[in-house]
Design an enzyme around this catalytic site. Structure first.
Site, PDB file in Angstrom:
ATOM      1  N   GLU A   1       0.855  -1.191   0.000  1.00  0.00           N
ATOM      2  CA  GLU A   1       0.000   0.000   0.000  1.00  0.00           C
ATOM      3  C   GLU A   1       0.887   1.235   0.000  1.00  0.00           C
ATOM      4  OE1 GLU A   1      -2.213  -1.089   3.540  1.00  0.00           O
ATOM      5  OE2 GLU A   1      -1.090   0.313   4.740  1.00  0.00           O
TER       6      GLU A   1
ATOM      7  N   HIS B   1      10.118  18.862   2.381  1.00  0.00           N
ATOM      8  CA  HIS B   1      10.406  18.012   1.231  1.00  0.00           C
ATOM      9  C   HIS B   1      11.355  16.885   1.564  1.00  0.00           C
ATOM     10  CE1 HIS B   1       8.293  20.910  -1.143  1.00  0.00           C
ATOM     11  NE2 HIS B   1       9.062  21.855  -0.653  1.00  0.00           N
TER      12      HIS B   1
END
Lengths: 391, 291
Positions: B209, B247
Site C-alpha cells: 500500500e 520536502h
C-alpha cells in the site's frame, strides 16, 4: 501531528535552540501590540500547515505600526494555496517575530529514514530555496548522514557533517551544536521530521533557526502532554471534525459516494475499485477491527452529514469484525437518521450469513446486497448516478 | 513446509491474561498451535484455560521450551516486551500491538538484528501457516493449505485476497502480515527470501500500500534474487496526496510513495500487478496453474 511554525519554534526554544524572539497573535490588534513590544522591523507570518507561504503573500515585513496593522489585516483570514495546489488553508493565527538581517541561508533537517530504520541528518549551505531542486541539480551540496540508532549524534559527528557541507569555519561550531540538538529534539520529542529552511546567519554572525516544520509521531503523544494539547488547526472540515470527535479514521474526498470499509488497506482498495468502476468516492472511512453496532451508527452519521453524498457503499470483510454487528448498526442508523439514500452492502467473512439475514428481515427498500467487492462497486456507482439524475 | 511458524512452533504469549490476549490466544490454540505459555509479570503460577502463565518470557523458554513469542500487550509497554523477548532465547518474535512509538521501535529493530532474532510487526495481524499453526489475529477459516505464499502490509486486504484464492480452489503455504508501521522488524524482502527457499511455495503474492519505498525496494530485489513468480497488489491509487510537510521525505526515498510509482516499479521488473484484489487473485491462480 504536524506543528505550526511557532509551535515548532517554541519546542526548539525549550531545547535551547536559537530562534528569533516572537509572539503569537490571533487578531490584528494582538499582532500590532506584539509588534510594538518587539520593536520594528517585524516579520508577520501566517501560521498554516503548508509550504510556500512567502510566495502566497502570507509573510510580510512591517517597518512601523501602520504597516503592522495593514499586513496583519491582510494576512488574517486570507486563503493560502500550497505549491502543489493543496488547500486552501485559511489563516487564523499569526506569528510576529523580530526581523532578522540575513547574511547566509542554510538548510538543515532530521528525518526518520524508513528504509534505513535510522534518523537521517541533512545539511546544505544552499538554503532558503527549493531543496529538492538542489538535491537533484547539485547533490554534492546536500550532505546526508545517518545517525546511530542507539548512541545518537555526538558533536564530533556533527562537526564532520558541517565540514563536508562547505559551511564557513567561523559559524561551524554553532551549526554543529544545532545539529546535535535537532537530533536530540527528534529523539526526545518523538519528532519524525524536523526541517529548518532557512537556517540563517544574521548580521551579528549568529546562527538562527528562522523557520520550522515539525511532525510529531501521533503514537507518542501520550508522553508529550504539552504537545498533545496543541490544536493542529486542520480539522476545519465539519465531517472531519465530527469524525475526530467520535474517534473514527475519516478523510474527506471530493466525490458523491460514501465509503465505509474495515481496515485501512481494504478501505483504500475499496476507493480504488469505486474509481475504476467510474465513480468518485466522497470519503475514506476505516471502521476498524471489531466494529460494534454503535461505531457503525457513528460512521453513517458522519458520512451522511456530507451533503454531496448520493449513495453509500459498505465493504466489510469480517475477521475480528462480526458482520451481524455491522448489519445491526446499519439497521439502527437507518431508522435513527431516517436514511433514504441507496446503500450497497457487501458483507463477507465472520457471521456474514447472520448479518445478511438481519438485513433481509429489516426489509429496507433502499438497501442492495452484492456478494463481491467489484459487483458492489459497480452497483453503487450506478445508483449514485441515478440519484444525481433525479435531483 | 511453510515459513516462520509450523507444527514445531511453541508459542509464548505476552499479554495472554488480557481480554484480547485471552481471546486470540485461545483461538490460536484451538486452531492447533502449540501455545505453551503466557507471560504477565506478577501472575507467574496462574493459568489461562490450562495454559501456564510465567513472570517472564525467559522463564517460559526454560520451563516450557517456548521458541516463538507473540506480543499482545498495550502500546506503551510493547517495545519493552519485544526487547524482553529478543533477550529471552526465543528465535522469533511476532508483535501484534498497534500504536508503538517509532522512536521506541528504532533501537528495538536494531537489537533484534544484532541478536539474530526474527521480528515480525508490530501493528500486524500475525502469521498463519494453514493446517499447521496460527499466531495472531488472522481469521483462519478463510484460508486453505496450498502453494501460494502471501506477504502483506494490510490485514483485511490479505483476508480479501486469501478468500478469493480459496474460492478459486487454491491455498497458501503461509500468510505473513508484516505490518504497515514506518519501522517493522521484517520487510517484504525478508519474507520473499523465505518463500524463495521454501520448497512448498510455488508462487508469491505480495500486497502493498501507499507510503515508504518497501515495494520499490522489493521490486529490485525480486528481479535479482527471486526465481518464483511474484504477483502484486497495491492499494491506495485514489488516496489523496497527503499534506506535504517539507520536502525531506521525498528527497530521501527518491520515490513519491504513491501507488502508481510502486506499480510502475514492480511492473518494470516483470512483476504483474492486479488492479483489484480480485484481479490479483485471478492472475495468481492463472500463473500457478500454468507452471
Amino acid at each position: 501531528m504536524d506543528l505550526l511554525e511557532y509551535q515548532g519554534k517554541e519546542l526548539f526554544a525549550r531545547h535551547g535552540l536559537p530562534v528569533p524572539e516572537g509572539s503569537h497573535a490571533a487578531t490584528v490588534e494582538e499582532a500590532v501590540a506584539a509588534s510594538e513590544t518587539l520593536g520594528y522591523p517585524v516579520a508577520i507570518k501566517a501560521q498554516v500547515l503548508i509550504g510556500g507561504r512567502g510566495k502566497a503573500g502570507g509573510i510580510k515585513i512591517a517597518a512601523d505600526r501602520t504597516e503592522a496593522h495593514e499586513h496583519a489585516g491582510q494576512i488574517i483570514g486570507m486563503d493560502i494555496i500550497g505549491p502543489h495546489g493543496e488547500g486552501p488553508f485559511r489563516v487564523h493565527e499569526l506569528w510576529v517575530e523580530i526581523g532578522s538581517e540575513i547574511e547566509s541561508e542554510y538548510y538543515a533537517s532530521v528525518i526518520l529514514d524508513r528504509s534505513e530504520k535510522k534518523l537521517l541528518v541533512m545539511l546544505s549551505r544552499m538554503g532558503g530555496m527549493d531543496v529538492e531542486a538542489i538535491a537533484e541539480s547539485d547533490p554534492e551540496a546536500l550532505v546526508r548522514q545517518h545517525v546511530d540508532p542507539i548512541e545518537g549524534l555526538d558533536i564530533s559527528d556533527a562537526r564532520d557533517i558541517v565540514a563536508r557541507s562547505g559551511i564557513p569555519e567561523k559559524v561551524a561550531d554553532q551549526v554543529a551544536s544545532i545539529l546535535v540538538k535537532l537530533v536530540e529534539v527528534a529523539r526526545k520529542e518523538d519528532a519524525t521530521l524536523i526541517e529548518v529552511n532557512p537556517l540563517i546567519v544574521n548580521a551579528n554572525g549568529e546562527v538562527i533557526l528562522l523557520d520550522s516544520k515539525v511532525t510529531i509521531d501521533g503514537n507518542a503523544l501520550y508522553r508529550h502532554p504539552e504537545l498533545s494539547e496543541l490544536s493542529d488547526g486542520v480539522a476545519e472540515d465539519p465531517q472531519e471534525a465530527m469524525a475526530k470527535e467520535r474517534g473514527l479514521t475519516y478523510v474527506k474526498l471530493e466525490g458523491d459516494i460514501g465509503v465505509l470499509g474495515n481496515g485501512a488497506g481494504l478501505c483504500m482498495s475499496t476507493l480504488d475499485v469505486v474509481a475504476q468502476a467510474g465513480g468518485s468516492p466522497a470519503n475514506f472511512l476505516d471502521a476498524g477491527g471489531g466494529s460494534q453496532a454503535d461505531a457503525i451508527v457513528d460512521a453513517l452519521e458522519v458520512i451522511t452529514s456530507d451533503e454531496k453524498v448520493r449513495a453509500i457503499l459498505f465493504n466489510i470483510f469480517g475477521g475480528i469484525t462480526r458482520c451481524d454487528e455491522v448489519a445491526k448498526g446499519i439497521i439502527e442508523a437507518t431508522g435513527r437518521i431516517g436514511l433514504t439514500m441507496p446503500i450497497v452492502v457487501r458483507l463477507d467473512g465472520t457471521n456474514s450469513e447472520e448479518g445478511l439475514a438481519l438485513l433481509d428481515a429489516a426489509g429496507m427498500t433502499n438497501l442492495h446486497h452484492e456478494s463481491t467487492m467489484l459487483g458492489a462497486a459497480k452497483k453503487v456507482v450506478e445508483l449514485a448516478a441515478a440519484e444525481t439524475e433525479k435531483n | 513446509m511453510s515459513i516462520i511458524i509450523d507444527d514445531d512452533t511453541k508459542l509464548v504469549i505476552s499479554g495472554l491474561t488480557g481480554r484480547e490476549g485471552t481471546f486470540h490466544g485461545l483461538r490460536n490454540r484451538d486452531y492447533g498451535t502449540q501455545v505453551v505459555a503466557g507471560v504477565t509479570p506478577g501472575k507467574g503460577g496462574q493459568d489461562v484455560e490450562g495454559i501456564p502463565v510465567f513472570d517472564s518470557i525467559a522463564d517460559s523458554v526454560v520451563e516450557a521450551n517456548a521458541n516463538t513469542s507473540m506480543i499482545f500487550v498495550p502500546a506503551r509497554f510493547a517495545a519493552a516486551s519485544i526487547n524482553e523477548a529478543i533477550e529471552s532465547g526465543v528465535d522469533t518474535v511476532i508483535a501484534i500491538t498497534e500504536g508503538i512509538p517509532v522512536m521506541d521501535m528504532m533501537p528495538t529493530y536494531w537489537k533484534a538484528r544484532e541478536k539474530g532474532v526474527r521480528l515480525i510487526g508490530p501493528n500486524c495481524p500475525g502469521i498463519l501457516s494453514p493446517g499447521k499453526a496460527n499466531v495472531g489475529i488472522i481469521p483462519a477459516q478463510f484460508f486453505e493449505p496450498g502453494r501460494i505464499g502471501v506477504v502483506s502490509k494490510s490485514g483485511t486486504l490479505t483476508y480479501q485476497i486469501g478468500n478469493e484464492l480459496k474460492q478459486a480452489g487454491e491455498g497458501n503455504s503461509s500468510i505473513v502480515g508484516i505490518g504497515g508501521d514506518p519501522i517493522v522488524g521484517s520487510d517484504f524482502i525478508d519474507i520473499l527470501t523465505l518463500y524463495e527457499n521454501d520448497p512448498e511455495t510455488d508462487l508469491i503474492v505480495m500486497v502493498g500500500e501507499i507510503g515508504g519505498d518497501a515495494e520499490e525496494r522489493a521490486a529490485d530485489f525480486i528481479s535479482e534474487n527471486i526465481s518464483k513468480p511474484v504477483v502484486a497488489y497495491i492499494a491506495g491509487f485514489t488516496a489523496p496526496p497527503g499534506k506535504q510537510m517539507g520536502h525531506a521525505g521525498a528527497i530521501i526515498s527518491g520515490s513519491s510513495g504513491t501507488a502508481q510509482a510502486k506499480k510502475e516499479a514492480l511492473e518494470a521488473k516483470g512483476v504483474r500487478v492486479g488492479k483489484s484484489p480480485t484481479e490479483a487473485a485471478q492472475i495468481a491462480v492463472e500463473t500457478l496453474r500454468a507452471l
